[in-house]
Write an enzyme that holds these catalytic residues in place. Structure first.
Site, PDB file in Angstrom:
ATOM      1  N   LYS A 182       3.527  -9.715   2.997  1.00 25.84           N
ATOM      2  CA  LYS A 182       4.441  -9.629   1.843  1.00 25.84           C
ATOM      3  C   LYS A 182       5.174  -8.286   1.818  1.00 25.84           C
ATOM      4  O   LYS A 182       6.331  -8.216   1.420  1.00 25.84           O
ATOM      5  CB  LYS A 182       3.700  -9.895   0.529  1.00 25.84           C
ATOM      6  CG  LYS A 182       3.010  -8.677  -0.042  1.00 25.84           C
ATOM      7  CD  LYS A 182       2.870  -8.727  -1.555  1.00 25.84           C
ATOM      8  CE  LYS A 182       1.912  -7.673  -2.059  1.00 25.84           C
ATOM      9  NZ  LYS A 182       2.418  -6.355  -2.291  1.00 25.84           N
ATOM     10  N   GLU A 216      -8.894  -3.526   2.819  1.00 27.80           N
ATOM     11  CA  GLU A 216      -9.973  -4.380   2.357  1.00 27.80           C
ATOM     12  C   GLU A 216     -11.131  -4.239   3.342  1.00 27.80           C
ATOM     13  O   GLU A 216     -10.930  -4.107   4.541  1.00 27.80           O
ATOM     14  CB  GLU A 216      -9.499  -5.840   2.278  1.00 27.80           C
ATOM     15  CG  GLU A 216      -8.518  -6.028   1.146  1.00 27.80           C
ATOM     16  CD  GLU A 216      -8.015  -7.456   1.016  1.00 27.80           C
ATOM     17  OE1 GLU A 216      -8.684  -8.376   1.495  1.00 27.80           O
ATOM     18  OE2 GLU A 216      -6.943  -7.625   0.410  1.00 27.80           O
ATOM     19  N   LYS A 248       4.482   4.132   1.485  1.00 31.96           N
ATOM     20  CA  LYS A 248       3.541   3.013   1.545  1.00 31.96           C
ATOM     21  C   LYS A 248       4.107   1.829   2.318  1.00 31.96           C
ATOM     22  O   LYS A 248       3.474   1.311   3.240  1.00 31.96           O
ATOM     23  CB  LYS A 248       3.153   2.587   0.126  1.00 31.96           C
ATOM     24  CG  LYS A 248       2.282   1.354   0.046  1.00 31.96           C
ATOM     25  CD  LYS A 248       0.953   1.546   0.760  1.00 31.96           C
ATOM     26  CE  LYS A 248       0.231   0.243   0.972  1.00 31.96           C
ATOM     27  NZ  LYS A 248      -0.544  -0.198  -0.141  1.00 31.96           N
ATOM     28  N   GLY A 299      -2.481 -11.023   8.591  1.00 33.71           N
ATOM     29  CA  GLY A 299      -2.365 -11.856   7.394  1.00 33.71           C
ATOM     30  C   GLY A 299      -2.803 -11.017   6.220  1.00 33.71           C
ATOM     31  O   GLY A 299      -2.713  -9.788   6.260  1.00 33.71           O
ATOM     32  N   THR A 316       1.722  -6.962  -6.981  1.00 32.51           N
ATOM     33  CA  THR A 316       3.177  -7.122  -6.815  1.00 32.51           C
ATOM     34  C   THR A 316       3.379  -8.199  -5.744  1.00 32.51           C
ATOM     35  O   THR A 316       3.768  -7.894  -4.617  1.00 32.51           O
ATOM     36  CB  THR A 316       3.844  -5.808  -6.369  1.00 32.51           C
ATOM     37  OG1 THR A 316       3.097  -5.274  -5.264  1.00 32.51           O
ATOM     38  CG2 THR A 316       3.868  -4.782  -7.482  1.00 32.51           C
ATOM     39  N   LYS A 363     -12.242 -12.291 -15.928  1.00 31.92           N
ATOM     40  CA  LYS A 363     -12.498 -11.247 -14.927  1.00 31.92           C
ATOM     41  C   LYS A 363     -13.156 -10.028 -15.597  1.00 31.92           C
ATOM     42  O   LYS A 363     -14.115  -9.456 -15.076  1.00 31.92           O
ATOM     43  CB  LYS A 363     -11.160 -10.835 -14.304  1.00 31.92           C
ATOM     44  CG  LYS A 363     -11.274 -10.383 -12.873  1.00 31.92           C
ATOM     45  CD  LYS A 363      -9.997  -9.731 -12.442  1.00 31.92           C
ATOM     46  CE  LYS A 363      -9.201 -10.556 -11.476  1.00 31.92           C
ATOM     47  NZ  LYS A 363      -7.942  -9.880 -11.110  1.00 31.92           N
ATOM     48  N   LEU A 408      -5.667   1.844   0.787  1.00 29.62           N
ATOM     49  CA  LEU A 408      -6.990   1.298   1.104  1.00 29.62           C
ATOM     50  C   LEU A 408      -6.910  -0.018   1.856  1.00 29.62           C
ATOM     51  O   LEU A 408      -6.014  -0.830   1.653  1.00 29.62           O
ATOM     52  CB  LEU A 408      -7.845   1.161  -0.148  1.00 29.62           C
ATOM     53  CG  LEU A 408      -7.433   0.281  -1.314  1.00 29.62           C
ATOM     54  CD1 LEU A 408      -7.798  -1.159  -1.066  1.00 29.62           C
ATOM     55  CD2 LEU A 408      -8.133   0.774  -2.562  1.00 29.62           C
ATOM     56  N   CYS A 455      -1.319  -8.008   1.960  1.00 26.38           N
ATOM     57  CA  CYS A 455      -0.428  -6.835   2.016  1.00 26.38           C
ATOM     58  C   CYS A 455       0.625  -6.906   3.111  1.00 26.38           C
ATOM     59  O   CYS A 455       1.815  -6.994   2.809  1.00 26.38           O
ATOM     60  CB  CYS A 455      -1.258  -5.572   2.187  1.00 26.38           C
ATOM     61  SG  CYS A 455      -2.278  -5.235   0.751  1.00 26.38           S
TER      62      CYS A 455
END
Ligand code: UDX
Length: 460
Positions: free
Chosen positions: A286, A156, A227, A280, A86, A35, A154, A283
């Site tokens: 989960k 996506e 958050k 979905g 995480t 990466k 943020l 973020c």
């Protein structure tokens, strides 16, 4: 100003590039050599509109560099952002915070002067305090590594915009940092909070000068909870309208009109009342599960049990879509071809993690249909996750010979599809709209049967 960013996924890579855009000297750090190699060449390893341009610009200018070397990172700066993943722990609801812990454990012994570690990852409340203990135990004598929490909001697809022009900046500081406990307030002067606050303020100064937004300074636990609470609220809002959707289906009502009407109340607001296949991605699913798990650990498990319902309403929508498709195929999916338009969990993303679209395609295929999937950006990721599905290279190719056309992700190119062009290639004339995004009337006029989640067929 010099800074490092640990983790080069959606969050870390975007943060690193945006910090360089603000004029800082940034070193991105990751353990994944491949990466890092791609990033060094100026390539973004995922689809995020606007990011490739700023990343390349600053790799070329030399303001943004990448490394796998922790010693180099420790020496490079006194300000270290942490944006590693995480994920949900396997077989559990709780979040796996081992990557964040690893960063702190490996970095702190290498520090030779005082430093500030700014966590941006989404973590269970209490993690920052634990990280401070890890940092205190690992630093050299005479060196202080202060842990600060600065959650990222943020989205996506809008990651660059959300980073450079945030709605708000939340900074959690440890109790003693301001020389007298915690102070909270919009626009609070971070510099009042001692060296850690000052460094963070300096990093964000260009944003605050150009287009000021509220800065909320608080304690570590509140910052962490802001958050997960924000994401839990968004998930709840989506599941609320999807639960109402179920009643609309049963009563022959239209959830989209209902959402417009209730959304006009400013206390409610129309955003995130988009009924359909639900949420979905990496973020929301989960994060609500980790929130439930953490609340349970803290003895407040009853407080968050409603999130279990939020989760099940969300998952039921996927099954409902499969039921609608089965109905459209006269009760038998075997031998039928279904064009599934969309694989990403939402448009402007190539992310297929927990994607409702791909999940539905997978279920249809398991039930014997031939699901032919097309997505403008997520095909490679979808293929890697679900190699047994059939993939087309355009929306029209996916629709060739299809008995049913199912829109699962609201990409603008699907919304703009010409019904006549689809009519020319498809076998059937049934359009299933999983995102309530298609122009129903236009399709009906072109001879199609239009069905959507939350829009019951009115009783005649
Ligand atoms: C989310 C939060 O919005 C962001 O603030 C946080 O930092 C990370 O998690 P993201 O996962 O990028 O961001 O996606 P988001 O735009 O929130 O959408 C999440 C999911 O909800 C998508 O699958 C989307 O299709 C779905 N959704 C969204 C709906 O089903 N209906 C809506 O009305 C809105």
């Amino acid at each position: 100003m010099r800074m490092t960013v640990f983790g080069t996924g959606y969050l870390g890579a975007t943060h690193a590039a945006c910090m360089a855009e603000l004029g800082h000297e940034v070193l991105g750090v990751d353990v994944d050599e491949a990466k890092i190699e791609r990033l060094r060449r100026g390539e973004v390893p995922f689809y995020e509109p606007g990011l490739p341009e700023i990343l390349l610009r600053h790799v070329e200018s030399g303001r943004l560099r990448f490394t796998t070397g922790y010693a180099e990172a420790a020496e490079f700066a006194d300000l270290h952002f942490i944006g590693v993943g995480t994920p949900q722990r396997k077989g559990e609801f709780a979040a796996d915070t081992s990557h964040v812990e690893d960063v702190v454990r490996r970095l702190v012994p290498l520090l030779t002067s005082d430093a500030v570690l700014v966590g941006k990852s989404t973590v269970p409340v209490g993690t920052a305090a634990r990280l401070q203990t890890i940092a205190d135990a690992g630093v050299r004598d005479g060196v202080r590594a202060a842990v600060v929490w600065n959650p990222e909001f943020l989205r996506e697809g809008f990651a660059v915009k959300d980073t450079l022009t945030p709605d708000r900046i939340v900074i959690g500081l440890a109790g003693g940092e301001g020389g007298g406990g915690v102070r909270a307030g919009v626009g609070a002067a971070l510099a009042d909070f001692g060296p850690a606050g000052r460094l963070v303020e300096e990093a964000y100064a260009p944003i605050l000068q150009a287009d000021p937004c509220p800065v909320i300074v608080t304690d570590l636990a509140t910052a962490e909870l802001v958050k997960v609470s924000a994401n839990a609220f968004l998930a709840t809002k989506i599941s609320f309208i999807n639960a109402v959707s179920e009643v609309c289906e049963a009563a022959g009502a239209d959830v989209t009109v209902l959402a417009d009407a209730i959304g006009m109340d400013p206390r409610i607001g129309r955003r995130f009342l988009g009924a359909g296949l639900g949420f979905g991605g990496g973020c929301l699913p989960k994060d609500i599960r980790a929130f439930m798990a953490r609340a349970g650990e803290l003895g407040a498990d009853e407080a968050m049990t409603f999130l279990r319902e939020v989760d099940s309403i969300n998952m039921r929508r996927r099954q409902k879509m499969v039921d609608l498709a089965t109905e459209a195929c006269d009760g038998m999916l075997i031998g039928k071809t279904i064009a599934v338009l969309g694989a990403a969990f939402k448009p402007d993303s190539d992310d297929v993690r927990d994607s409702p679209a791909l999940n539905v395609a997978g279920m249809l295929s398991l039930k014997g249909a031939s699901a032919v999937v097309y997505d403008p950006q997520a095909l490679d990721n979808a293929r890697a996750l679900f190699p047994t599905l059939t993939y087309a290279s355009s929306a029209l190719e996916a629709c060739e010979g299809a008995d049913v056309v199912l829109v699962a992700t609201e990409w603008p190119e699907f919304v703009a599809l010409d019904p006549a062009a689809v009519t020319a290639v498809a076998r059937g004339r049934i359009l299933l709209d999983g995102r309530n995004c298609m122009p129903a009337q236009e399709w009906r006029e072109a001879g199609w049967t239009y069905r959507a989640l939350g829009r019951g067929v009115p009783a005649s």
